[in-house]
Motif scaffolding. Structure first.
Motif, mmCIF file in Angstrom:
data_model
loop_
_atom_site.group_PDB
_atom_site.id
_atom_site.type_symbol
_atom_site.label_atom_id
_atom_site.label_comp_id
_atom_site.label_asym_id
_atom_site.label_seq_id
_atom_site.Cartn_x
_atom_site.Cartn_y
_atom_site.Cartn_z
ATOM 1 N N GLU A 34 -68.627 22.200 -22.685
ATOM 2 C CA GLU A 34 -68.706 23.667 -22.578
ATOM 3 C C GLU A 34 -67.664 24.331 -23.471
ATOM 4 O O GLU A 34 -67.959 25.334 -24.140
ATOM 5 N N LEU A 35 -66.460 23.776 -23.500
ATOM 6 C CA LEU A 35 -65.407 24.342 -24.342
ATOM 7 C C LEU A 35 -65.783 24.245 -25.814
ATOM 8 O O LEU A 35 -65.540 25.174 -26.587
ATOM 9 N N GLU A 36 -66.394 23.156 -26.208
ATOM 10 C CA GLU A 36 -66.810 22.965 -27.600
ATOM 11 C C GLU A 36 -67.757 24.075 -28.038
ATOM 12 O O GLU A 36 -67.675 24.582 -29.160
ATOM 13 N N GLU A 37 -68.649 24.492 -27.143
ATOM 14 C CA GLU A 37 -69.613 25.548 -27.462
ATOM 15 C C GLU A 37 -68.956 26.920 -27.569
ATOM 16 O O GLU A 37 -69.512 27.831 -28.190
ATOM 17 N N LEU A 38 -67.788 27.062 -26.964
ATOM 18 C CA LEU A 38 -67.099 28.361 -26.967
ATOM 19 C C LEU A 38 -66.173 28.556 -28.153
ATOM 20 O O LEU A 38 -65.695 29.656 -28.402
ATOM 21 N N GLN A 39 -65.931 27.494 -28.905
ATOM 22 C CA GLN A 39 -64.952 27.533 -29.994
ATOM 23 C C GLN A 39 -65.398 28.444 -31.135
ATOM 24 O O GLN A 39 -66.583 28.599 -31.409
ATOM 25 N N GLY A 40 -64.419 29.017 -31.818
ATOM 26 C CA GLY A 40 -64.688 29.783 -33.023
ATOM 27 C C GLY A 40 -64.860 28.864 -34.215
ATOM 28 O O GLY A 40 -64.701 27.636 -34.113
ATOM 29 N N ILE A 41 -65.163 29.450 -35.365
ATOM 30 C CA ILE A 41 -65.454 28.667 -36.573
ATOM 31 C C ILE A 41 -64.271 27.818 -37.001
ATOM 32 O O ILE A 41 -64.424 26.657 -37.362
ATOM 33 N N ASN A 42 -63.084 28.380 -36.970
ATOM 34 C CA ASN A 42 -61.919 27.642 -37.470
ATOM 35 C C ASN A 42 -60.853 27.434 -36.398
ATOM 36 O O ASN A 42 -59.667 27.362 -36.691
ATOM 37 N N GLU A 43 -61.301 27.339 -35.146
ATOM 38 C CA GLU A 43 -60.368 27.124 -34.046
ATOM 39 C C GLU A 43 -60.637 25.764 -33.411
ATOM 40 O O GLU A 43 -61.749 25.251 -33.448
ATOM 41 N N ASN A 44 -59.620 25.209 -32.815
ATOM 42 C CA ASN A 44 -59.754 23.939 -32.116
ATOM 43 C C ASN A 44 -58.901 23.994 -30.854
ATOM 44 O O ASN A 44 -57.834 23.388 -30.768
ATOM 45 N N ILE A 45 -59.381 24.739 -29.875
ATOM 46 C CA ILE A 45 -58.638 24.933 -28.642
ATOM 47 C C ILE A 45 -58.828 23.724 -27.740
ATOM 48 O O ILE A 45 -59.949 23.292 -27.486
ATOM 49 N N SER A 46 -57.726 23.177 -27.273
ATOM 50 C CA SER A 46 -57.765 21.953 -26.473
ATOM 51 C C SER A 46 -58.012 22.266 -25.003
ATOM 52 O O SER A 46 -57.819 23.397 -24.534
ATOM 53 N N MET A 47 -58.389 21.222 -24.252
ATOM 54 C CA MET A 47 -58.549 21.374 -22.808
ATOM 55 C C MET A 47 -57.204 21.706 -22.162
ATOM 56 O O MET A 47 -57.152 22.452 -21.186
ATOM 57 N N ASP A 48 -56.124 21.156 -22.718
ATOM 58 C CA ASP A 48 -54.791 21.468 -22.191
ATOM 59 C C ASP A 48 -54.475 22.958 -22.347
ATOM 60 O O ASP A 48 -53.881 23.574 -21.457
ATOM 61 N N GLU A 49 -54.877 23.528 -23.478
ATOM 62 C CA GLU A 49 -54.655 24.958 -23.710
ATOM 63 C C GLU A 49 -55.394 25.795 -22.671
ATOM 64 O O GLU A 49 -54.850 26.756 -22.109
ATOM 65 N N VAL A 50 -56.632 25.420 -22.398
ATOM 66 C CA VAL A 50 -57.411 26.147 -21.393
ATOM 67 C C VAL A 50 -56.782 25.985 -20.009
ATOM 68 O O VAL A 50 -56.624 26.943 -19.254
ATOM 69 N N THR A 51 -56.393 24.755 -19.694
ATOM 70 C CA THR A 51 -55.802 24.470 -18.381
ATOM 71 C C THR A 51 -54.496 25.219 -18.172
ATOM 72 O O THR A 51 -54.253 25.794 -17.098
ATOM 73 N N ASN A 52 -53.645 25.229 -19.207
ATOM 74 C CA ASN A 52 -52.296 25.774 -19.058
ATOM 75 C C ASN A 52 -52.186 27.273 -19.317
ATOM 76 O O ASN A 52 -51.265 27.922 -18.811
ATOM 77 N N ILE A 53 -53.102 27.822 -20.109
ATOM 78 C CA ILE A 53 -53.028 29.246 -20.459
ATOM 79 C C ILE A 53 -54.160 30.039 -19.818
ATOM 80 O O ILE A 53 -53.927 31.034 -19.112
ATOM 81 N N TYR A 54 -55.384 29.610 -20.045
ATOM 82 C CA TYR A 54 -56.531 30.423 -19.630
ATOM 83 C C TYR A 54 -56.847 30.328 -18.146
ATOM 84 O O TYR A 54 -57.310 31.312 -17.547
ATOM 85 N N VAL A 55 -56.630 29.178 -17.535
ATOM 86 C CA VAL A 55 -56.891 29.066 -16.092
ATOM 87 C C VAL A 55 -55.930 29.953 -15.292
ATOM 88 O O VAL A 55 -56.368 30.701 -14.409
ATOM 89 N N PRO A 56 -54.601 29.924 -15.578
ATOM 90 C CA PRO A 56 -53.724 30.881 -14.882
ATOM 91 C C PRO A 56 -54.106 32.338 -15.157
ATOM 92 O O PRO A 56 -54.019 33.190 -14.259
ATOM 93 N N LEU A 57 -54.535 32.625 -16.388
ATOM 94 C CA LEU A 57 -54.955 33.984 -16.725
ATOM 95 C C LEU A 57 -56.185 34.379 -15.910
ATOM 96 O O LEU A 57 -56.264 35.503 -15.383
ATOM 97 N N ALA A 58 -57.135 33.458 -15.776
ATOM 98 C CA ALA A 58 -58.332 33.745 -14.978
ATOM 99 C C ALA A 58 -57.960 33.970 -13.514
ATOM 100 O O ALA A 58 -58.540 34.827 -12.836
ATOM 101 N N ARG A 59 -56.988 33.218 -13.044
ATOM 102 C CA ARG A 59 -56.516 33.403 -11.656
ATOM 103 C C ARG A 59 -55.930 34.796 -11.484
ATOM 104 O O ARG A 59 -56.215 35.490 -10.497
#
Length: 316
Positions: A34-59
């Motif tokens: 799912e994360l792979e489908e959300l990526q931009g053309i020149n971005e490579n956001i890791s699962m760790d980035e989502v876990t550590n930044i975006y999950v707290p933000l979503a909370r």
């Protein structure tokens, strides 16, 4: 939490490690696919980035949105009205090429999996640009993306309808292939729980010289505003990198507005991309976009590797 010499700062500043601890026990609901489908053309956001930044933000957003829903319910009870469904509106601003769209998609994907607000929509302000034909008449094609190139009246009208609880609203559709608003095509927004409004202009104030513009700001309709930040040198590099990737892909489509760039050599393409950045995007960034940063409730600052290094949250 980072402390600074300036005790009068309106923000609390967190390192990524400090911010990650605010996740508590919030589950990670996105898969690697799912994360792979959300990526931009020149971005490579890791699962760790989502876990550590975006999950707290979503909370945090979930807590804010829940409180907002409760406030609307209490207010309607006070006035003796039936409780209306008023969407929680998030504005996401930042420069061209900073990754606003990817940030918006990840936030939407995470928020959509919370049981109390499963319907999350993204609306980009690109659809509220004047059509190319109008921009050409006004001599503004080289100012596309600048404040005067947007139909602010229509954008504010759309947001006012959204915030009034209108059940069904339509938003104009923009095509990056044609580099233009698509005539007669609209996106239907039907009773969403949360709406993410993404665009470079969402925190800007009306042009002071134009007295005919509405006296309200686009950001007046936001419950939360986010600015995605990076230094100009990195933004320029990301823009050129994206341009080069598009030259090898989307620009080859004969229908693409930028098809003329597909045949350029890599060296020529780099020169063209740098020129566009310096003449248009950099000027817009420095004069119209970056000055709005401190109007945001939350500032996400990226490093050269695209990962978020610091988070600033406005004090309440």
């Amino acid at each position: 939490m980072i402390t600074t010499m300036n005790s009068y700062s309106p923000y609390m500043t967190f390192t990524k490690e400090e911010w990650a601890r605010l996740r508590f026990n919030t589950p990670m609901t996105l898969t690697a696919d799912e994360l792979e489908e959300l990526q931009g053309i020149n971005e490579n956001i890791s699962m760790d980035e989502v876990t550590n930044i975006y999950v707290p933000l979503a909370r945090l957003i979930n807590l804010y949105a829940t409180a907002s829903q409760q406030l609307h319910s209490v207010t309607d009870t006070f006035f003796g009205k039936n409780t209306r469904k008023i969407p929680y509106i998030i504005g996401i601003a930042g420069s061209v090429a900073v990754g606003k769209s990817t940030t918006s998609r990840i936030i939407k994907a995470l928020l959509s999996k919370w049981h109390n607000h499963p319907k999350v929509e993204i609306v980009t302000t690109d659809g509220f640009l004047f059509p190319n034909s109008v921009l050409e008449q006004k001599g503004l094609m080289q100012r596309k993306g600048f404040p005067e190139s947007y139909d602010i009246r229509e954008l504010i009208k759309f947001l006012a309808q959204l915030k009034s609880g209108a059940p069904t609203i339509s938003a104009p559709v923009y095509s990056h292939l044609y580099y233009d608003v698509l005539p007669g095509q609209n996106e239907i927004i039907d009773q969403p729980d949360i709406v993410i409004v993404e665009g470079i202009n969402v925190l800007q104030t009306p042009i002071l010289q134009d007295q005919s513009l509405p006296s309200v700001f686009v950001s007046d309709f936001f419950d939360l505003s986010i600015y995605v930040d990076a230094v100009e040198e990195d933004l320029k590099e990301w823009y050129i990198d994206r341009f080069m990737k598009l030259k090898e892909t989307a620009f080859h489509n004969p229908k693409s507005y930028f098809h003329r760039y597909a045949s350029l050599s890599d060296g020529e393409a780099c020169i063209v991309a740098a020129d566009i950045w310096n003449r248009i995007n950099k000027v817009n960034l420095l004069h119209n976009i970056e000055p709005t940063k401190t109007r945001a409730d939350l500032i996400l600052t990226k490093a050269a590797t695209h990962d978020i290094r610091t988070i600033k949250l406005r004090k309440i």
